[in-house]
Design an enzyme around this catalytic site. Structure first.
Site, short mmCIF file in Angstrom:
data_model
loop_
_atom_site.label_atom_id
_atom_site.label_comp_id
_atom_site.label_asym_id
_atom_site.label_seq_id
_atom_site.Cartn_x
_atom_site.Cartn_y
_atom_site.Cartn_z
N ARG A 121 0.87 -1.18 0.00
CA ARG A 121 0.00 0.00 0.00
C ARG A 121 0.90 1.23 0.00
O ARG A 121 2.03 1.19 0.47
CB ARG A 121 -0.90 0.01 1.23
CG ARG A 121 -1.80 -1.22 1.38
CD ARG A 121 -2.60 -1.15 2.66
NE ARG A 121 -3.49 -2.30 2.84
CZ ARG A 121 -3.16 -3.41 3.49
NH1 ARG A 121 -1.94 -3.50 4.04
NH2 ARG A 121 -4.00 -4.41 3.61
N LYS A 154 -1.77 -2.34 7.49
CA LYS A 154 -3.11 -1.96 7.93
C LYS A 154 -3.53 -2.80 9.12
O LYS A 154 -3.22 -3.99 9.20
CB LYS A 154 -4.10 -2.16 6.78
CG LYS A 154 -5.46 -1.57 7.00
CD LYS A 154 -6.31 -1.73 5.74
CE LYS A 154 -7.68 -1.12 5.90
NZ LYS A 154 -8.49 -1.27 4.66
N HIS A 197 -2.12 1.69 -5.96
CA HIS A 197 -2.88 0.46 -5.68
C HIS A 197 -2.96 -0.42 -6.92
O HIS A 197 -3.15 -1.64 -6.80
CB HIS A 197 -4.27 0.80 -5.16
CG HIS A 197 -4.67 -0.01 -3.97
ND1 HIS A 197 -4.03 0.06 -2.76
CD2 HIS A 197 -5.64 -0.96 -3.82
CE1 HIS A 197 -4.58 -0.78 -1.90
NE2 HIS A 197 -5.56 -1.41 -2.52
N ARG A 253 -0.17 -2.70 -6.72
CA ARG A 253 -0.46 -3.73 -5.72
C ARG A 253 -1.35 -4.82 -6.32
O ARG A 253 -1.11 -6.01 -6.12
CB ARG A 253 -1.14 -3.08 -4.50
CG ARG A 253 -1.59 -4.04 -3.40
CD ARG A 253 -2.09 -3.22 -2.22
NE ARG A 253 -2.85 -4.01 -1.25
CZ ARG A 253 -2.31 -4.69 -0.24
NH1 ARG A 253 -1.00 -4.68 -0.09
NH2 ARG A 253 -3.07 -5.34 0.61
N HIS A 282 -3.53 -9.35 4.11
CA HIS A 282 -4.98 -9.34 4.34
C HIS A 282 -5.30 -10.14 5.59
O HIS A 282 -4.85 -11.28 5.76
CB HIS A 282 -5.71 -9.95 3.15
CG HIS A 282 -5.73 -9.05 1.95
ND1 HIS A 282 -6.05 -9.50 0.68
CD2 HIS A 282 -5.48 -7.72 1.83
CE1 HIS A 282 -5.99 -8.49 -0.17
NE2 HIS A 282 -5.65 -7.40 0.50
N TYR A 291 -9.29 -11.46 -6.37
CA TYR A 291 -8.32 -11.68 -7.44
C TYR A 291 -8.58 -12.98 -8.20
O TYR A 291 -8.07 -13.15 -9.31
CB TYR A 291 -6.90 -11.69 -6.85
CG TYR A 291 -6.52 -10.37 -6.23
CD1 TYR A 291 -6.28 -9.26 -7.02
CD2 TYR A 291 -6.45 -10.23 -4.85
CE1 TYR A 291 -5.96 -8.03 -6.45
CE2 TYR A 291 -6.12 -9.00 -4.28
CZ TYR A 291 -5.88 -7.92 -5.08
OH TYR A 291 -5.57 -6.71 -4.53
#
Length: 335
Positions: free
Chosen positions: A159, A184, A256, A259, A282, A291
């Site tokens: 990110r 995150k 992004h 990414r 994640h 994805y």
């Protein structure tokens, strides 16, 4: 009447960062939502935002605000739902601070999110990524820095906040090149680096010097690189890359997007969605499943693994031209 200013200040400055451990970026995003909400409410009530009462932010006001950001500001339904989630989070905090507002909080909490289309996420092909990485002039100091930033952002699937927030002490080049990413949700993950990526990072460290900030990447003034600064760098080199890669013409590049491109590459190479989730950081693998829809090879494997049904073959016989025309006229409505 209950003033909303003290409640909102305590929520953003005490509850979110200290009690819940939210990052500065998350607090800033919430603050943006409430700045828009209070400005909208103050305009409707002909008062100043600092004089608004909690009772003014009722379900009707929130619904009007959500309609405003969609119709007048042109926000997407996804953005509308994010704003609503921030408001609900604040109201749950208010529920404990002001028990008298229980009914008001319940009405706002009952506002549903808006359903919307979920389109496939776009990504770059490897030739397109290579064109962007080759765009910086590595005979100059800024070019060396830009190549290292772009390469690390793509190879790590980072990110933009993770990239510009990367500090020197989180980079290890010996014996095995790797980076420690603070991501995150305050989660850390360790990522190994490709030899080519490590080479670009070493090249940057050789000319970085000793600026007064701990961040790995700095701007021309020796201060930490910002999100806007990296977005400008990507846009600039993306424009250069379009001269050698025509498929980039008209593409809107963003950090992004790099990414997403890394995620698709990892999925195609590993065929394991769990590894992609670990690489991207994640917390929930359901976030990574998006994805699967972007990679057609997964569907091809499913088609090849299943035998199609055996169907009876037949021969088509065209109807008589005159009979067909009479059938058409018979079904035509009279004029």
């Amino acid at each position: 009447m209950t003033p909303i200013a003290p409640l909102l200040t305590a929520f953003l400055r005490e509850h979110m960062p200290r009690q819940r451990g939210y990052s500065a970026h998350s607090c800033e995003a919430y603050a943006t939502c409430f700045r828009l909400l209070l400005t909208f409410a103050a305009d409707r009530l002909k008062t100043r935002p600092s004089r608004l009462a909690l009772e003014a932010i009722d379900a009707a006001m929130v619904l009007a605000f959500l309609a405003h950001i969609e119709q007048d500001r042109g926000n997407s339904p996804a953005t509308r739902n994010l704003r609503l989630a921030a408001i609900k989070s604040f109201m749950r905090y208010v529920e404990f601070q002001c028990p008298s507002a229980l009914a008001q909080v319940a009405q706002i909490d009952a506002i549903p999110g808006k359903r919307h289309d979920h389109k496939l996420i776009r990504h770059l092909t490897m030739p397109e990524v290579r064109s962007i990485l080759d765009a910086p002039d590595i005979s100059t100091r800024p070019g060396i820095r830009d190549r290292a930033m772009l390469h690390l952002c793509f190879a790590g699937g980072l990110r933009v906040s993770e990239l510009v927030g990367m500090t020197m002490n989180r980079v290890t080049l010996q014996p095995s090149p790797s980076i420690l990413v603070f991501g995150k949700g305050r989660r850390e993950r360790s990522l190994p680096l490709w030899k080519e990526t490590a080479r670009d990072v070493r090249a940057w460290l050789a000319v970085r010097g000793n600026p007064p900030v701990p961040e790995l990447f700095v701007n021309a003034g020796g201060m930490a690189m910002t999100r806007a600064g990296f977005e400008y760098i990507l846009e600039k080199h993306g424009a250069t890359a379009t001269q050698k890669c025509p498929t980039l013409v008209g593409r809107k590049l963003s950090p992004h997007l790099l990414r997403h491109s890394c995620a698709v590459l990892m999925l195609q190479a590993t065929r394991d969605i769990r590894k992609v989730a670990l690489w991207l950081g994640h917390a929930d693998i359901r976030t990574t499943e998006v994805y699967l829809g972007m990679d057609p090879s997964e569907k091809l494997e499913a088609v090849e693994a299943v035998l199609p049904p055996t169907l009876r073959r037949g021969r088509f016989k065209a109807p008589d031209a005159l009979i067909a025309s009479l059938m058409t006229n018979a079904h035509a409505e009279p004029t």
